[in-house]
Scaffold this motif. Sequence first.
Motif, PDB file in Angstrom:
ATOM      1  N   THR A   1       0.822  -1.204   0.000  1.00 22.56           N
ATOM      2  CA  THR A   1       0.000   0.000   0.000  1.00 22.56           C
ATOM      3  C   THR A   1       0.861   1.261   0.000  1.00 22.56           C
ATOM      4  N   ASN A   2       2.164   1.055   0.005  1.00 24.78           N
ATOM      5  CA  ASN A   2       3.101   2.169   0.165  1.00 24.78           C
ATOM      6  C   ASN A   2       3.462   2.848  -1.155  1.00 24.78           C
ATOM      7  N   CYS A   3       2.612   2.638  -2.198  1.00 24.39           N
ATOM      8  CA  CYS A   3       3.012   3.131  -3.523  1.00 24.39           C
ATOM      9  C   CYS A   3       2.087   4.246  -4.015  1.00 24.39           C
ATOM     10  N   ILE A   4       2.518   4.929  -5.082  1.00 26.83           N
ATOM     11  CA  ILE A   4       1.641   5.845  -5.806  1.00 26.83           C
ATOM     12  C   ILE A   4       1.582   5.336  -7.243  1.00 26.83           C
ATOM     13  N   VAL A   5       0.384   5.350  -7.833  1.00 23.74           N
ATOM     14  CA  VAL A   5       0.189   4.718  -9.142  1.00 23.74           C
ATOM     15  C   VAL A   5      -0.096   5.768 -10.214  1.00 23.74           C
TER      16      VAL A   5
ATOM     17  N   ALA B   1      -6.124   4.161  -2.970  1.00 25.21           N
ATOM     18  CA  ALA B   1      -4.670   4.209  -3.203  1.00 25.21           C
ATOM     19  C   ALA B   1      -4.252   5.606  -3.677  1.00 25.21           C
ATOM     20  N   ARG B   2      -3.002   5.975  -3.389  1.00 24.98           N
ATOM     21  CA  ARG B   2      -2.477   7.231  -3.947  1.00 24.98           C
ATOM     22  C   ARG B   2      -2.365   7.037  -5.449  1.00 24.98           C
ATOM     23  N   LYS B   3      -2.837   8.008  -6.230  1.00 23.45           N
ATOM     24  CA  LYS B   3      -2.828   7.806  -7.678  1.00 23.45           C
ATOM     25  C   LYS B   3      -2.768   9.128  -8.440  1.00 23.45           C
TER      26      LYS B   3
ATOM     27  N   SER C   1       5.647  12.906  -3.413  1.00 30.01           N
ATOM     28  CA  SER C   1       4.569  12.439  -2.538  1.00 30.01           C
ATOM     29  C   SER C   1       5.185  11.655  -1.372  1.00 30.01           C
ATOM     30  N   ASP C   2       4.334  11.242  -0.424  1.00 29.87           N
ATOM     31  CA  ASP C   2       4.883  10.499   0.717  1.00 29.87           C
ATOM     32  C   ASP C   2       4.900   8.990   0.463  1.00 29.87           C
ATOM     33  N   ALA C   3       4.640   8.586  -0.792  1.00 28.66           N
ATOM     34  CA  ALA C   3       4.693   7.150  -1.117  1.00 28.66           C
ATOM     35  C   ALA C   3       6.135   6.650  -1.069  1.00 28.66           C
TER      36      ALA C   3
END
Length: 322
Positions: A250-254, A268-270, A294-296
Amino acid sequence: MTKLLKSAIESDILEAVTILKNGGIVALPTETVYGLAADASNEMAIKKIFKAKQRPENHPLILHIQSVYELENWAKIVSDDAITLAKHFWPGPITLLLPKLDSVSDIITGGSKNIAIRVSANQTFAKVLQSGKFSLVAPSANIHKKLSPTKAEHVMHHMNGLIDAVLDGGACNFGIESSIIDCTSSDIKILRLGPIQKKEIEDVLKKTVQDVSFSETSGVSGSMLQHYQPNKKTYVLESALIQKFILKNTNCIVLYYSDEVKGILDNARKIQMPNNPKDYAILLYSSLYDADRSDAGFILVEKPPESEQWSAVNDRLKKASV
Ligand code: TXA
Ligand code: MG
């Protein structure tokens, strides 16, 4: 301190010209990405570019001239194919590699016998060239191997304190670096994919051209496998794999473009990307910048289609990813 100048202010443009005339280095907008410019006739100024970018000295710089008529001041031989491409695509996002005149400084070409030249379509860039009555060398205005800047704030992020000024001309129109075409022989080769596609070049020249952009031997730093990289680890994954991946991480940005992936991202961060290659390219670097800030923990990119229209975007994504 790096001075922030605005292209809408006439006296700011003149100040940029004065700094360049005095041997300073200034980031200028072009239609592709921001370039870090120096007076091409001033070797001391050119050396400052290599220092500021932390760029190895054997990596040659692109020369920016005002029009096709100035080619004879720099190139020893300008083939008919080169003239055809220049007349068709300039001003615009295409760079031509030509045999250099002996008088051209080796510092510009990194010791190579050839010089890469283009005419930028950016109005501000053109005004600077006209007012200064000079030619400018300008690589992308980023630290070596990092993301190319498509906004003045990206340049500031990398280069504040390292260069004399940034002339803010807004976001770049194309968002990825120019196509580089080797016109040093009758076998025309694409050294770097960019906004102008292989098919457009073949249509204009009425012959086939070779894409050697992935070859290790082309001598183009843009062809090194890892280039244009965000600080965070970046993975490019097929649409179907994205879901599996984010379920576990879950620690990602897409960065996604398809409705299929949009549907599964929920909280999710996107960052939504356009679903056509031209608009995707415009936002590519700035979206990677945003994702990087971002904080990802890391960046996931939905893999675009493999078709020719997407080739330049896929090339940059390959180089941005691990
Ligand atoms: O769109 C662009 O081309 C931007 C804007 C600022 O004009 N410039 C740009 O410059 O992308 P740079 O230095 O980041 O990338 C230029 C590429 C490098 O990979 C360099 O190795 C290659 O062009 N190049 C320049 N001169 C060359 C030469 N004489 N022979 C082979 N490759 C050359
Ligand atoms: Mg570059």
